[in-house]
Structure formats: C-alpha cells, structure tokens
Scaffold this motif. Structure first.
Motif, mmCIF file in Angstrom:
data_model
loop_
_atom_site.group_PDB
_atom_site.id
_atom_site.type_symbol
_atom_site.label_atom_id
_atom_site.label_comp_id
_atom_site.label_asym_id
_atom_site.label_seq_id
_atom_site.Cartn_x
_atom_site.Cartn_y
_atom_site.Cartn_z
ATOM 1 N N ILE A 14 0.848 -1.200 0.000
ATOM 2 C CA ILE A 14 0.000 0.000 0.000
ATOM 3 C C ILE A 14 0.886 1.254 0.000
ATOM 4 O O ILE A 14 0.548 2.264 -0.605
ATOM 5 N N THR A 71 0.451 3.843 -6.078
ATOM 6 C CA THR A 71 0.113 5.234 -6.384
ATOM 7 C C THR A 71 -1.347 5.445 -5.996
ATOM 8 O O THR A 71 -2.237 4.782 -6.520
ATOM 9 N N ILE A 72 -1.567 6.337 -5.048
ATOM 10 C CA ILE A 72 -2.941 6.602 -4.609
ATOM 11 C C ILE A 72 -3.401 7.896 -5.276
ATOM 12 O O ILE A 72 -2.846 8.960 -5.005
ATOM 13 N N ASP A 126 -5.776 11.203 -6.311
ATOM 14 C CA ASP A 126 -6.594 12.168 -5.576
ATOM 15 C C ASP A 126 -8.048 11.999 -6.034
ATOM 16 O O ASP A 126 -8.375 12.287 -7.188
ATOM 17 N N LEU A 132 -6.784 10.198 1.480
ATOM 18 C CA LEU A 132 -6.253 8.864 1.121
ATOM 19 C C LEU A 132 -4.862 8.990 0.513
ATOM 20 O O LEU A 132 -3.956 8.228 0.849
ATOM 21 N N HIS A 133 -4.714 9.977 -0.398
ATOM 22 C CA HIS A 133 -3.428 10.157 -1.103
ATOM 23 C C HIS A 133 -2.467 11.052 -0.302
ATOM 24 O O HIS A 133 -1.333 11.259 -0.703
ATOM 25 N N LEU A 189 -3.595 6.292 3.609
ATOM 26 C CA LEU A 189 -3.377 4.890 3.213
ATOM 27 C C LEU A 189 -1.919 4.476 3.421
ATOM 28 O O LEU A 189 -1.641 3.331 3.784
ATOM 29 N N TYR A 190 -1.000 5.393 3.195
ATOM 30 C CA TYR A 190 0.422 5.074 3.402
ATOM 31 C C TYR A 190 0.653 4.643 4.857
ATOM 32 O O TYR A 190 1.325 3.639 5.125
ATOM 33 N N TYR A 243 -9.082 4.565 -9.892
ATOM 34 C CA TYR A 243 -9.903 4.820 -8.704
ATOM 35 C C TYR A 243 -10.674 3.555 -8.309
ATOM 36 O O TYR A 243 -10.824 3.238 -7.125
ATOM 37 N N ILE A 256 -8.549 1.204 -6.259
ATOM 38 C CA ILE A 256 -8.389 1.606 -4.853
ATOM 39 C C ILE A 256 -9.680 1.338 -4.075
ATOM 40 O O ILE A 256 -9.646 0.867 -2.936
#
Ligand SMILES: [Fe+2]
Ligand SMILES: [Fe+2]
Length: 340
Positions: A112, A116-117, A119, A136-137, A141-142, A202, A205
């Motif tokens: 995770i 790449t999360i 936006d 999230l970004h 999540l990181y 998206y 995710i």
C-alpha cells in the motif's frame, strides 16, 4: 472549530514515546507513554483526524457502514477447542503455521505504501478536502500500509509482520518448525470488475478499501482466538510467561488495527454520500456505486472464502492427526470439537 484538514506530515506523526517497543531485542513500531500504556505508531494526529471525520458524518445524520465481526457468518476454523486439542496433541505446528501466515500477509500490506494513490477529488463532484477520502493520497493509506508491513522510509523498525513472528517465537521458540506453505491471496480474486462505471485507477483503490475493511474485521476475530489460546493456563505449560508477553503483543497489534477499521469505515461511508464522475461523462451517486460491491465483498469474505478454506484446512488437519497413534479415534474427537 474541529480541525478537518491534515498534512502528510500530520498523518505520519508519532507521539513522543517515553519508551520504544522492543520484543526479544528487536525494535518495533509504536511505543509506550509515561504510564506504560502502548500507543500505536503515527496516531498523534491520525486518530483525532479520523474521529473528527467520523463525527462530521454522524452530525449530518449519514449512515455509517457496519464494520463489526457480526458481518461474519461463520466462526473460525479450526475452532478454539480444536486448536487447543491440536496443541495438546503435539501438533503445535498448526498454530505456528497460522501465526506465520498471518505475519506474511501483514508484511504484504506494505505494498500500500508503494502504490500510487490518486486524488479522488478528480472524480468527485463535491469538495472533499475536509473528508477522510480527501486524505487517502495524503498519507492516510500510506500510514495504514506502514503499520502492516513497515514504513519503507524507516527500515529496521518492525511492524505487524515482525510482531507476529516475534510473538510466535516467544511461545514456540525460534525455528521450532519449518516455514509453512503460504496461501496466495486474502482479497476476493478480481474475476469481474466491481466498479466498471469509473476510471480503473480509482476503481482499483475502492476495491482495495472494501477488501481491506473485511480483512480487518476477520483479523479482529483471529485476535480474540489467539488471546484465548495464549491465556489458557493448560497450554504452553513450560512457557507461560512468554505466552503472557505474546498475548500483550497481540493486543498491541489489535490496538493498531483499530484505526484501520474506523478509517476505512469512515472513508467508505463518506463515499456513499458523494457524487462520482463516471467514465462516460455522467455522474453516479456513491451509494448506488458502492452498496452492491460492498455486499459482494462481505459475502465473499464471510462465507464463500471461508467455505473453500475450511475444506482445504480440514483435509490438511485430518491428515496430520491421522498419522498420530490412535489416529482414527483422534480425528473423530477433533471433528466433534468443531463450532456448530
Ligand atoms: Fe495489521
Ligand atoms: Fe490493519
């Protein structure tokens, strides 16, 4: 005014620990406060943030998704009594394997941090800067991935994977058994897309978030299972002190998981209230987008997956018990201890 917008630095910030978490000489994440209470890593601002977003949802009267073990239609297999039977019949390797497999899956959670999360503002009509989904970004999540498998930017500090191996070694001793076979995947296989209406980056995710929430809920039921066994005065007879320490480590992991469950619950509940832009240039209400896939994922984790696992595990365990002296009788006794 309650703070609703947080920076990446905020979401990654640790408490000022009075003492580090060290197990058998290995430094782990998180730490202890002055009173000796365990405090999860990266939660100085992350917990206040998640609580503030949840309160904002509640204040608006929005529905919060159910995220309790009530969603699981089946109990653990083997049952606690069955696992106890195995431990008392020289098949401790079975519990060792469960702990190792859990550690391996926790370690995989590190991906995770490397993903790449995107936006989500790009595909959502409403302003999401004051919501969990808008973070999230920005590290939300990181931080989750780092809790599970370790922060790639801070090597040498153990996370949940290392904590499971350490507590396993406490009760069994290091290298007590060989490495087990590791099952492939914890998530529902991506056989059909869950969110065909929206852009793949998206959609991926969102599928991950749904699966993660169910994985967290299933983990909660495994924590209770482990704590019961480690607490049992009839087990780990020559290592009672180590079993007590191992139980504490499980409780620390459980404490860390708390913010995962609540943050996923909040973000998914927020998504239900928002309007998403679709690939074909239209829009769709979040609840119309999410409710169906959420049901699919809940039923897969609570039922379909359990059924497949159960058959495989049962055959494996019966094979091991069958090789013991009086095998047939023991297999029958073991099967009689299964939860109704
Ligand atoms: Fe974890
Ligand atoms: Fe977790």
């Amino acid at each position: 005014m309650t703070q609703l917008i947080y920076s990446n630095e905020d979401l990654m910030a640790d408490h000022p620990f009075a003492r580090a978490q060290v197990i058998a000489g290995e430094e782990m994440h998180g730490g202890f406060d002055e009173a000796g209470t365990y405090v999860s890593p990266r939660t100085l601002h992350r917990w206040p943030a998640v609580r503030a977003w949840k309160q904002a949802l509640e204040a608006k009267g929005d529905k919060i998704l159910d995220a309790t073990t009530e969603l699981l239609s089946r109990s653990n297999y083997p049952s606690r009594e069955q696992q106890k039977f195995l431990l008392r019949n020289s098949l401790g390797q079975t519990f060792w394997n469960s702990l190792t497999v859990t550690g391996v899956f926790e370690g995989r959670g590190r991906f995770i941090c490397e993903a790449t999360i995107p936006d989500f503002q790009n595909i959502i009509v409403e302003n999401i800067s004051e919501l969990g989904i808008g973070h999230l970004h920005k590290g939300l999540l990181y931080a989750h991935g780092a809790d599970e498998g370790g922060d790639p930017k801070r090597d040498g500090i153990g996370a949940h994977d290392a904590m499971w191996y350490a507590l396993r070694d406490l009760v069994f001793g290091k290298d007590a058994y060989p490495d087990p076979e590791i099952p492939e995947n914890l998530s529902r296989p991506g056989d059909e897309p869950l969110f065909p209406q929206i852009d793949g980056a998206y959609a991926g995710i969102m599928g991950l978030l749904l699966n993660l929430l169910m994985i967290e809920i299933r983990a909660e039921s495994f924590f209770a299972f482990c704590c019961d066994l480690l607490d049992d005065a009839e087990l780990f007879l020559d290592r009672r002190a180590e079993a007590a320490e191992a139980r504490e480590v499980v409780e620390r992991i459980r404490t860390d998981e708390g913010i995962h469950t609540v943050s996923l619950q909040v973000v998914l509940s927020e998504m239900r209230t928002l309007t998403f832009r679709t690939k074909d240039g239209g829009t769709i209400a979040g609840s119309d987008l999410i409710d169906g896939p959420w049901e699919t994922i809940v039923s897969w984790h609570s039922d379909r997956r359990q059924e497949g696992d159960r058959k495989h595990t049962k055959a494996q365990l019966e094979g091991m018990i069958g090789k013991l002296d009086g095998g047939d009788r023991l297999v029958a006794e073991f099967n009689g201890l299964e939860d109704a």
